[in-house]
Design a protein around this motif. Structure first.
Motif, short mmCIF file in Angstrom:
data_model
loop_
_atom_site.label_atom_id
_atom_site.label_comp_id
_atom_site.label_asym_id
_atom_site.label_seq_id
_atom_site.Cartn_x
_atom_site.Cartn_y
_atom_site.Cartn_z
N UNK A 80 0.82 -1.20 0.00
CA UNK A 80 0.00 0.00 0.00
C UNK A 80 0.86 1.26 0.00
N UNK A 81 1.93 1.21 0.76
CA UNK A 81 2.81 2.38 0.87
C UNK A 81 3.64 2.57 -0.39
N UNK A 82 4.01 1.46 -1.04
CA UNK A 82 4.80 1.53 -2.27
C UNK A 82 4.01 0.88 -3.40
N UNK A 83 3.11 1.61 -4.03
CA UNK A 83 2.26 1.05 -5.09
C UNK A 83 3.10 0.45 -6.23
N UNK A 84 2.65 -0.68 -6.74
CA UNK A 84 3.36 -1.33 -7.83
C UNK A 84 4.29 -2.43 -7.37
N UNK A 85 4.59 -2.48 -6.07
CA UNK A 85 5.47 -3.52 -5.54
C UNK A 85 4.61 -4.63 -4.93
N UNK A 86 4.71 -5.81 -5.49
CA UNK A 86 3.96 -6.93 -4.93
C UNK A 86 4.65 -7.43 -3.66
N UNK A 92 10.67 -12.07 -2.11
CA UNK A 92 11.64 -12.77 -2.95
C UNK A 92 12.90 -11.94 -3.15
N UNK A 93 12.77 -10.63 -3.14
CA UNK A 93 13.92 -9.74 -3.36
C UNK A 93 14.77 -9.57 -2.10
N UNK A 94 14.13 -9.48 -0.94
CA UNK A 94 14.86 -9.15 0.28
C UNK A 94 15.29 -10.37 1.09
N UNK A 96 16.65 -13.30 0.19
CA UNK A 96 18.00 -13.82 -0.10
C UNK A 96 19.11 -12.97 0.51
N UNK A 97 18.87 -11.67 0.66
CA UNK A 97 19.86 -10.81 1.28
C UNK A 97 20.05 -11.19 2.74
N UNK A 98 18.92 -11.34 3.45
CA UNK A 98 19.00 -11.76 4.85
C UNK A 98 19.60 -13.15 4.98
N UNK A 99 19.24 -14.04 4.05
CA UNK A 99 19.74 -15.41 4.11
C UNK A 99 21.25 -15.48 3.89
N UNK A 100 21.77 -14.64 3.00
CA UNK A 100 23.21 -14.67 2.70
C UNK A 100 24.04 -14.22 3.89
N UNK A 101 23.58 -13.16 4.56
CA UNK A 101 24.32 -12.65 5.72
C UNK A 101 24.03 -13.48 6.97
N UNK A 252 21.75 -1.12 11.05
CA UNK A 252 23.02 -0.46 11.39
C UNK A 252 24.06 -0.61 10.28
N UNK A 253 23.99 -1.71 9.54
CA UNK A 253 24.96 -1.93 8.48
C UNK A 253 24.38 -1.65 7.09
N UNK A 254 23.20 -1.05 7.05
CA UNK A 254 22.55 -0.68 5.79
C UNK A 254 22.40 -1.89 4.85
N UNK A 255 21.91 -2.98 5.41
CA UNK A 255 21.69 -4.21 4.64
C UNK A 255 20.21 -4.29 4.26
N UNK A 256 19.88 -4.31 2.98
CA UNK A 256 18.47 -4.30 2.56
C UNK A 256 17.81 -5.67 2.67
#
Length: 308
Positions: A80-86, A92-94, A96-101, A252-256
């Protein structure tokens, strides 16, 4: 075994239904809505169009039915806050980032923690035991944001050998991995030590020693294997923690990562994003618990599935 698996899967769906329902009504109980401030300066007709688009103009129970229908059809909706983003696309985008670190930190923390726990148990009341327990106490008491700040100041500011934040390069993962793994090291060291000390006093261990079996074989074949039961339990929840509990470190480490965006969604009252991510966490946790139940029976043959 098949009957047991089907029963657990049935419980899994029932739990997911309860979590989804509770999350929906909790989010709706928060005063205001995500469009209130965004649409404040818009014409009335435009506001009405926005509310109609996201179904916020419908009765609460109707919104609930639409939400559950979306879950059944694997449609988590749109932010709702970011229209167009499912929601599914953001997960799915974020994730893998958490999983890698977080995954790297979890593996390193688990291996080191188990090793230190074994050493502490075998060297009870000796200097290796004292050092391991001192590390465990530090890991359990020092807040993550304090450890992260110290690591950033020392290695990034004073020495300048590592970047203070960012994601995408190998050297940018070193500090957050150290910070995240420190807690795992402390946890596994304490649990493995306690479990091993208990296992070492079991009758079958005393019998093995009486038969003349070497201490190395007793430790590797009997004690360590049965002492891993608590570690397996912790590991299942730790995997979920990789995605849910690292939002402070990610911030704190700017990890998305997904944890950072989850907290941001809660602050923004982004209904669809919060509920979709919560369901994702719930599925991950429940599936891990199901896997753990089967791993128990592989690690410890004494564990058997019994009917209620």
């Amino acid at each position: 075994m098949v009957k047991y698996a089907l029963k657990r899967i049935g419980y899994m769906f029932l739990t997911l239904f309860a979590i989804a329902t509770i999350t929906f009504f909790l989010m709706r109980s928060i005063p205001g809505d995500p469009l209130a401030s965004m649409a404040r300066t818009l014409p009335e007709q435009t506001k009405a169009n926005y509310y109609a688009k996201y179904g916020l103009d419908k009765p609460l129970f109707t919104q609930y039915l639409l939400y559950m229908k979306g879950l059944v059809t694997f449609d988590l909706g749109e932010s709702i806050v970011f229209p167009g983003r499912s929601v599914a696309g953001e997960i799915a985008r974020t994730s893998p980032v958490s999983a890698s670190v977080g995954g790297t930190a979890l593996i390193i923390g688990t291996l080191i923690g188990v090793f230190l726990g074994v050493i502490a148990a075998l060297k009870k009341n000796q200097w290796p035991d004292y050092i391991v327990m001192f590390i465990a106490i530090l890991g359990a008491t020092i807040p993550v944001f304090v450890l992260a700040s110290v690591m950033q100041y020392f290695f990034a500011v004073k020495l300048g050998v590592l970047p203070a934040s960012g994601y995408g390069k190998p050297n940018q993962m070193i500090l957050p991995v150290i910070v995240l793994s420190f807690g795992s090291i402390a946890t596994y060291a304490r649990y493995i030590k306690s479990s091993m000390l208990d296992t070492l006093n079991q009758d079958y261990v005393l019998t093995a020693r009486a038969k003349g079996l070497s201490e190395r074989k007793i430790i590797t074949r009997h004690v360590l294997r049965n002492s891993l039961i608590p570690a397996i339990t912790i590991f299942s929840s730790s995997i979920v923690g990789v995605f849910t509990g690292a939002f402070v470190t990610e911030k704190m480490f700017s990890i998305p990562g997904i944890g950072f965006y989850y907290v941001t969604s809660i602050n923004n009252q982004d209904y669809s994003m919060v509920m979709g991510t919560t369901v994702f966490y719930a599925v991950l946790f429940i599936v891990m618990q199901l896997i753990v139940d089967f791993v128990y029976m592989i690690v410890d043959p004494r564990i058997r599935v019994t009917s209620d």
